[in-house]
Motif scaffolding. Structure first.
Motif, PDB file in Angstrom:
ATOM      1  N   ALA A 416       0.834  -1.202   0.000  1.00 51.35           N
ATOM      2  CA  ALA A 416       0.000   0.000   0.000  1.00 51.35           C
ATOM      3  C   ALA A 416       0.866   1.248   0.000  1.00 51.35           C
ATOM      4  O   ALA A 416       2.004   1.245   0.478  1.00 51.35           O
ATOM      5  N   LYS A 417       0.309   2.308  -0.539  1.00 50.19           N
ATOM      6  CA  LYS A 417       0.899   3.643  -0.454  1.00 50.19           C
ATOM      7  C   LYS A 417      -0.052   4.494   0.371  1.00 50.19           C
ATOM      8  O   LYS A 417      -1.254   4.533   0.111  1.00 50.19           O
ATOM      9  N   GLY A 418       0.485   5.183   1.397  1.00 56.15           N
ATOM     10  CA  GLY A 418      -0.354   5.969   2.279  1.00 56.15           C
ATOM     11  C   GLY A 418       0.259   7.313   2.598  1.00 56.15           C
ATOM     12  O   GLY A 418       1.386   7.621   2.207  1.00 56.15           O
ATOM     13  N   TYR A 419      -0.494   8.119   3.350  1.00 57.95           N
ATOM     14  CA  TYR A 419      -0.020   9.461   3.685  1.00 57.95           C
ATOM     15  C   TYR A 419      -0.578   9.898   5.030  1.00 57.95           C
ATOM     16  O   TYR A 419      -1.524   9.311   5.566  1.00 57.95           O
ATOM     17  N   SER A 420       0.013  10.964   5.567  1.00 57.25           N
ATOM     18  CA  SER A 420      -0.481  11.611   6.775  1.00 57.25           C
ATOM     19  C   SER A 420      -0.323  13.108   6.607  1.00 57.25           C
ATOM     20  O   SER A 420       0.717  13.587   6.132  1.00 57.25           O
ATOM     21  N   LEU A 421      -1.353  13.877   6.977  1.00 62.17           N
ATOM     22  CA  LEU A 421      -1.315  15.324   6.810  1.00 62.17           C
ATOM     23  C   LEU A 421      -0.455  15.982   7.886  1.00 62.17           C
ATOM     24  O   LEU A 421      -0.373  15.489   9.016  1.00 62.17           O
ATOM     25  N   ASN A 423       0.737  19.379  10.370  1.00 54.20           N
ATOM     26  CA  ASN A 423       0.099  20.424  11.164  1.00 54.20           C
ATOM     27  C   ASN A 423      -0.609  21.386  10.218  1.00 54.20           C
ATOM     28  O   ASN A 423      -0.018  21.895   9.266  1.00 54.20           O
ATOM     29  N   ALA A 424      -1.907  21.622  10.464  1.00 51.31           N
ATOM     30  CA  ALA A 424      -2.695  22.452   9.543  1.00 51.31           C
ATOM     31  C   ALA A 424      -2.213  23.888   9.475  1.00 51.31           C
ATOM     32  O   ALA A 424      -2.554  24.611   8.532  1.00 51.31           O
ATOM     33  N   LEU A 425      -1.426  24.315  10.469  1.00 46.41           N
ATOM     34  CA  LEU A 425      -0.970  25.699  10.513  1.00 46.41           C
ATOM     35  C   LEU A 425       0.501  25.836  10.114  1.00 46.41           C
ATOM     36  O   LEU A 425       1.105  26.889  10.315  1.00 46.41           O
ATOM     37  N   ARG A 426       1.055  24.793   9.542  1.00 46.98           N
ATOM     38  CA  ARG A 426       2.426  24.863   9.056  1.00 46.98           C
ATOM     39  C   ARG A 426       2.453  24.569   7.562  1.00 46.98           C
ATOM     40  O   ARG A 426       1.644  23.798   7.038  1.00 46.98           O
ATOM     41  N   VAL A 427       3.387  25.184   6.874  1.00 49.21           N
ATOM     42  CA  VAL A 427       3.507  25.003   5.432  1.00 49.21           C
ATOM     43  C   VAL A 427       4.462  23.837   5.181  1.00 49.21           C
ATOM     44  O   VAL A 427       5.670  24.011   5.042  1.00 49.21           O
ATOM     45  N   LYS A 428       3.911  22.642   5.161  1.00 47.23           N
ATOM     46  CA  LYS A 428       4.683  21.418   4.990  1.00 47.23           C
ATOM     47  C   LYS A 428       3.934  20.476   4.055  1.00 47.23           C
ATOM     48  O   LYS A 428       2.697  20.451   4.043  1.00 47.23           O
ATOM     49  N   PRO A 429       4.653  19.650   3.291  1.00 45.60           N
ATOM     50  CA  PRO A 429       3.965  18.646   2.469  1.00 45.60           C
ATOM     51  C   PRO A 429       3.530  17.464   3.329  1.00 45.60           C
ATOM     52  O   PRO A 429       4.076  17.241   4.424  1.00 45.60           O
ATOM     53  N   PRO A 430       2.564  16.683   2.882  1.00 46.28           N
ATOM     54  CA  PRO A 430       2.167  15.481   3.621  1.00 46.28           C
ATOM     55  C   PRO A 430       3.316  14.472   3.689  1.00 46.28           C
ATOM     56  O   PRO A 430       4.120  14.368   2.770  1.00 46.28           O
ATOM     57  N   GLU A 431       3.392  13.738   4.783  1.00 53.39           N
ATOM     58  CA  GLU A 431       4.325  12.619   4.892  1.00 53.39           C
ATOM     59  C   GLU A 431       3.713  11.430   4.149  1.00 53.39           C
ATOM     60  O   GLU A 431       2.506  11.206   4.179  1.00 53.39           O
ATOM     61  N   GLN A 432       4.576  10.628   3.510  1.00 48.66           N
ATOM     62  CA  GLN A 432       4.082   9.518   2.697  1.00 48.66           C
ATOM     63  C   GLN A 432       4.857   8.236   3.003  1.00 48.66           C
ATOM     64  O   GLN A 432       5.961   8.272   3.553  1.00 48.66           O
ATOM     65  N   VAL A 433       4.269   7.101   2.609  1.00 47.75           N
ATOM     66  CA  VAL A 433       4.870   5.811   2.907  1.00 47.75           C
ATOM     67  C   VAL A 433       4.490   4.789   1.832  1.00 47.75           C
ATOM     68  O   VAL A 433       3.387   4.843   1.264  1.00 47.75           O
ATOM     69  N   TRP A 434       5.434   3.898   1.537  1.00 45.07           N
ATOM     70  CA  TRP A 434       5.149   2.643   0.844  1.00 45.07           C
ATOM     71  C   TRP A 434       5.277   1.538   1.886  1.00 45.07           C
ATOM     72  O   TRP A 434       6.260   1.497   2.628  1.00 45.07           O
ATOM     73  N   THR A 435       4.318   0.675   1.954  1.00 43.61           N
ATOM     74  CA  THR A 435       4.361  -0.386   2.953  1.00 43.61           C
ATOM     75  C   THR A 435       4.057  -1.734   2.317  1.00 43.61           C
ATOM     76  O   THR A 435       3.346  -1.822   1.310  1.00 43.61           O
ATOM     77  N   ALA A 436       4.625  -2.787   2.897  1.00 46.53           N
ATOM     78  CA  ALA A 436       4.347  -4.150   2.452  1.00 46.53           C
ATOM     79  C   ALA A 436       4.284  -5.052   3.677  1.00 46.53           C
ATOM     80  O   ALA A 436       5.045  -4.858   4.644  1.00 46.53           O
ATOM     81  N   GLN A 437       3.375  -5.997   3.647  1.00 51.68           N
ATOM     82  CA  GLN A 437       3.235  -6.957   4.741  1.00 51.68           C
ATOM     83  C   GLN A 437       2.966  -8.336   4.185  1.00 51.68           C
ATOM     84  O   GLN A 437       2.312  -8.485   3.143  1.00 51.68           O
TER      85      GLN A 437
END
Length: 607
Positions: A416-421, A423-437
């Motif tokens: 899977a490829k996922g993400y996390s947003l 801090n809404a008040l900071r100018v940053k891109p979302p963190e992302q991940v590739w995962t396998a299980q």
């Protein structure tokens, strides 16, 4: 004294391991069904499409209301701390704020939902598990690993909470729970439930109070939850619900840094859920929700040195809606859904302003996933597109499969490829991940259930204020769980998790990610005498920064005993709990020392 403590811990471990010895005879064979891991009962969750447990590719754990009740705990945080792969960073007074991780994935990477309503805040994207009472929880469904293709921002996993439904067979039913322990630690709560004609209702509320089991860690919190349901004459139903939580808490104090801090939080949401099955293979699910949150944080310096007194206030308001159409059955199905959310968030800070003081965002996503079964093989694809409202558009994917190797053994794998947003008040891109299980689940061995999982995660665009040079990471490892069949009322469960987290660019091991952790549980249930008992153990190696002054490599044991006064249907139950039986230390930061040994007792009455 230390030698005596070690000997006693070894005795507890030996008693626990004795329960692993296979039971012989017809009793044990009958008890195999109580393991429940291969049931074909259809559930709408944890997958957002109907499928039995043998057709879920992810590593999933489900905690039921009965299991929660046997622990005699107060909050969701305490429940999750008994689950393999989940670790609280500190175990303090019930109701305290606590960051946590799932296989090394931190709080802000975990999507927490109640009734489909997100519980993560917008500023830190972290849920406050200490404020979620267990009273109204029917079950907790935990997905370990990226699940964004179905759930949105879920880089490290999902905790999906399903609340209790109205009592179907009575006009009035309910329960009362009361406990009291050291440092005036009390939990008073109750619930009412019933169904009258086509209307059902469920109401619960309570108060959690403590003067603080560790210094300046007091709490006074209130909670209320309710829902009303209406079953339409032909088919379908409507649910209207609300939830409120509020608390004033002391967090910690430090004489070394001459500081003491506290917070005041309130959170409430309401929702309207409409479910309509067009026929037995096509269902529509609509959800409308609104939530509001206020969090105030205060840090006081005794002498007014350093930065002086500090205060922070954040206010959030969210309005959202979602629609989902499910077609098919548990063997072949397709889900198509859309989510929309309008957010308003603002903050006031006395010092150290962040990038923004206020932000208004519109977020939406569209997704589809499903299952296709051919013989013993089930394929589970999914895809999602998100407009995150912060100048970033993301695609998330998942492809999983399960294979029924034998009647009692299932093989699982997924990527899977996922993400996390951010801090809404900071100018940053979302963190992302590739995962396998990849893993397997089996009760092929006599009288024992086993589950093993290997996982690999590659993360990038990491936003970690404590490790500013960490931009990419690899987090990999394995998890093993075992559970025995009940023998004379006794059964044993255990889980071990190994996590190797490294900076992908330097190959250095990342501090503060637990390398080794283990959960142990020995349970006893005798319906003939009405006696139940649970002994749980929690072990962790923090891999902490040396300056943190962490304490680990010990086991925190909790023992809870429950006894029904009589075997009649409406008999009250008395319980007694010893927390941290051997008064051990286990914390990642010296300023957040865990509670020592403490006692509490109470009563539960159902009617």
């Amino acid at each position: 004294m230390k030698l005596f403590r070690v000997k006693m811990q070894l005795i507890f471990m030996v008693l626990a391991l004795m329960a692993v010895v296979p039971a012989w005879g017809d009793q044990a064979e009958d008890e195999l069904t109580k393991l429940g891991f291969f049931t074909e009962k259809i559930s709408d969750a944890p997958a957002p499409s109907p499928r039995p447990a043998s057709r879920i590719a992810e590593n999933v754990t489900v905690i039921t209301a009965e299991q929660i009740e046997s622990l005699n705990v107060h909050t969701l945080a305490e429940v999750l701390n008994t689950v393999p792969g989940i670790q609280l960073e500190q175990v303090r007074t019930p109701g305290s704020w606590s960051f946590f991780n799932i296989q090394g994935a931190i709080s802000k990477h975990i999507q927490v939902l109640i009734d489909g309503v997100p519980q993560n805040d917008l500023v830190e994207n972290a849920p406050d598990l200490g404020m979620i009472s267990v009273q109204h929880i029917e079950r907790v469904e935990i997905i370990k690993g990226a699940a964004s293709a179905a759930w949105g921002q879920a880089l490290g996993g999902v905790i999906n909470i399903v609340t209790k439904s109205p009592e179907a067979d009575k006009a009035v039913a309910g329960s009362v729970f009361s406990s009291y322990g050291q440092k005036s630690t009390s939990d008073m709560r109750g619930e009412l439930s019933g169904t009258i004609n086509r209307f059902g209702y469920y109401l619960s509320g309570g108060n959690l109070h403590s003067s603080g089991l560790v210094a300046d860690n007091q709490i006074n919190g209130n909670n209320a939850y309710g829902k009303i349901t209406y079953d339409f004459p032909a088919k379908g139903y409507l649910t209207l619900g609300f939830d409120y939580r509020g608390a004033v808490r002391g967090l910690f104090s430090s004489s070394e840094f001459d500081v003491k801090d506290s917070d005041s939080s309130s959170y409430g949401y309401s929702f309207l859920n409409f479910v309509y099955p067009f026929h037995n293979r096509l269902k529509l699910d609509l959800l409308v929700r609104e939530s509001r949150k206020t969090h105030e944080y205060f840090a006081h310096t005794y002498a007014g040195v350093l930065l002086g007194d500090f205060s922070y206030t954040a206010r959030e308001r969210t309005r959202g809606t979602s629609a989902k159409v499910t077609w098919g059955d548990s063997w072949r199905n397709l889900v198509v859904g859309v989510d929309y959310q309008h957010d308003t968030v603002s903050q006031r800070v006395t010092l150290l302003q962040a990038d923004l003081d206020e932000r208004v965002m519109d977020r939406w996503g569209i997704y589809t996933n499903g299952a296709y079964t051919i013989g013993d093989l089930t394929i589970l694809p999914g895809i999602r597109f998100d407009d995150t409202g912060i100048d970033s558009n993301l695609f998330s994917y998942t492809l999983g499969a399960t294979y029924q190797l034998t009647e009692k053994t299932v093989l699982r794998c997924y990527g899977a490829k996922g993400y996390s947003l951010p801090n809404a008040l900071r100018v940053k891109p979302p963190e992302q991940v590739w995962t396998a299980q990849v893993g397997a689940e089996s009760s092929q061995l006599p009288y024992v259930w086993l589950k093993g999982t290997f996982f690999y995660n590659h993360l990038w665009d990491i936003d970690n204020a404590y490790i500013p040079d960490l931009k990419q990471a690899v987090r990999q490892g394995g998890e093993l769980e075992v559970r025995t069949v009940p023998l004379y009322g006794l059964f044993f469960t255990a889980g071990y998790t190994f996590t190797d987290a490294r900076n992908r660019e330097t190959n250095e091991r990342i501090k503060t990610v637990p390398v080794h952790s283990a959960k142990l549980s020995l349970q006893y249930d005798d319906s003939h005498t009405g006696l139940r008992g649970v002994l749980t153990g929690n072990y962790v190696r923090w891999n902490a920064v040396p300056e943190n002054g962490a304490r680990d490599a010990s086991v925190l044991w909790d023992l809870s005993l429950t006894k029904s006064i009589s075997l009649r249907e409406y008999a009250p139950e008395l319980f007694f709990t010893v927390h941290n039986v051997f008064d051990n230390s286990q914390y990642q930061l010296f300023m957040l020392e865990n509670t020592g040994r403490w006692l509490e007792g109470g009563m539960r009455f159902k009617f």
